[in-house]
Write a protein that holds these residues in place. Sequence first.
Motif, PDB file in Angstrom:
ATOM      1  N   SER A   1       0.836  -1.213   0.000  1.00  0.00           N
ATOM      2  CA  SER A   1       0.000   0.000   0.000  1.00  0.00           C
ATOM      3  C   SER A   1       0.864   1.254   0.000  1.00  0.00           C
ATOM      4  O   SER A   1       0.383   2.351  -0.298  1.00  0.00           O
TER       5      SER A   1
ATOM      6  N   GLN B   1      -1.458  -0.533 -11.613  1.00  0.00           N
ATOM      7  CA  GLN B   1      -2.855  -0.651 -11.188  1.00  0.00           C
ATOM      8  C   GLN B   1      -3.103  -1.973 -10.472  1.00  0.00           C
ATOM      9  O   GLN B   1      -3.808  -2.009  -9.459  1.00  0.00           O
ATOM     10  N   ASN B   2      -2.506  -3.050 -10.962  1.00  0.00           N
ATOM     11  CA  ASN B   2      -2.650  -4.346 -10.282  1.00  0.00           C
ATOM     12  C   ASN B   2      -2.064  -4.306  -8.879  1.00  0.00           C
ATOM     13  O   ASN B   2      -2.619  -4.894  -7.954  1.00  0.00           O
TER      14      ASN B   2
ATOM     15  N   GLN C   1      -1.477   7.703 -11.884  1.00  0.00           N
ATOM     16  CA  GLN C   1      -0.938   6.346 -12.028  1.00  0.00           C
ATOM     17  C   GLN C   1      -0.010   6.274 -13.232  1.00  0.00           C
ATOM     18  O   GLN C   1       1.058   5.668 -13.162  1.00  0.00           O
TER      19      GLN C   1
ATOM     20  N   THR D   1       0.651   3.306  -3.349  1.00  0.00           N
ATOM     21  CA  THR D   1      -0.448   4.264  -3.493  1.00  0.00           C
ATOM     22  C   THR D   1      -0.185   5.512  -2.657  1.00  0.00           C
ATOM     23  O   THR D   1      -0.409   6.638  -3.120  1.00  0.00           O
TER      24      THR D   1
ATOM     25  N   GLU E   1      -1.744  -1.535  -6.977  1.00  0.00           N
ATOM     26  CA  GLU E   1      -2.570  -0.666  -6.139  1.00  0.00           C
ATOM     27  C   GLU E   1      -3.891  -1.328  -5.773  1.00  0.00           C
ATOM     28  O   GLU E   1      -4.445  -1.058  -4.715  1.00  0.00           O
ATOM     29  N   GLN E   2      -4.401  -2.186  -6.636  1.00  0.00           N
ATOM     30  CA  GLN E   2      -5.658  -2.879  -6.348  1.00  0.00           C
ATOM     31  C   GLN E   2      -5.415  -4.234  -5.692  1.00  0.00           C
ATOM     32  O   GLN E   2      -6.339  -5.028  -5.517  1.00  0.00           O
ATOM     33  N   GLN E   3      -4.156  -4.482  -5.330  1.00  0.00           N
ATOM     34  CA  GLN E   3      -3.717  -5.673  -4.606  1.00  0.00           C
ATOM     35  C   GLN E   3      -4.042  -6.981  -5.314  1.00  0.00           C
ATOM     36  O   GLN E   3      -4.262  -8.003  -4.680  1.00  0.00           O
ATOM     37  N   ARG E   4      -4.065  -6.931  -6.650  1.00  0.00           N
ATOM     38  CA  ARG E   4      -4.202  -8.173  -7.415  1.00  0.00           C
ATOM     39  C   ARG E   4      -2.853  -8.876  -7.516  1.00  0.00           C
ATOM     40  O   ARG E   4      -2.799 -10.093  -7.622  1.00  0.00           O
TER      41      ARG E   4
END
Length: 75
Positions: free
Chosen positions: A11, A39-40, A24, A14, A42-45
């Motif tokens: 985190s 993006q992956n 981004q 971000t 930041e979205q924790q994928r």
Amino acid sequence: HTHRRRRLDPSLITQVRARHGLSQREFAEVIGVDIDTLQNWEQQRNRPDDATLGLVMVFDAAPDVIERALLERVA
């Protein structure tokens, strides 16, 4: 004298990006990754590796150093 390395939290990416007011796309360019990758994270994928998190921490402390080292200057 010993240093204890703290566990790097994804985190952080971000938080650092927001602290420096970067989109981004801008931040992905600064740290040299594809925007989809950022993006992956930041979205924790996906989780960035520790080297990437270290780079983000260095950018947070000294963004000018990272920008000078990684971004090509257009004359």
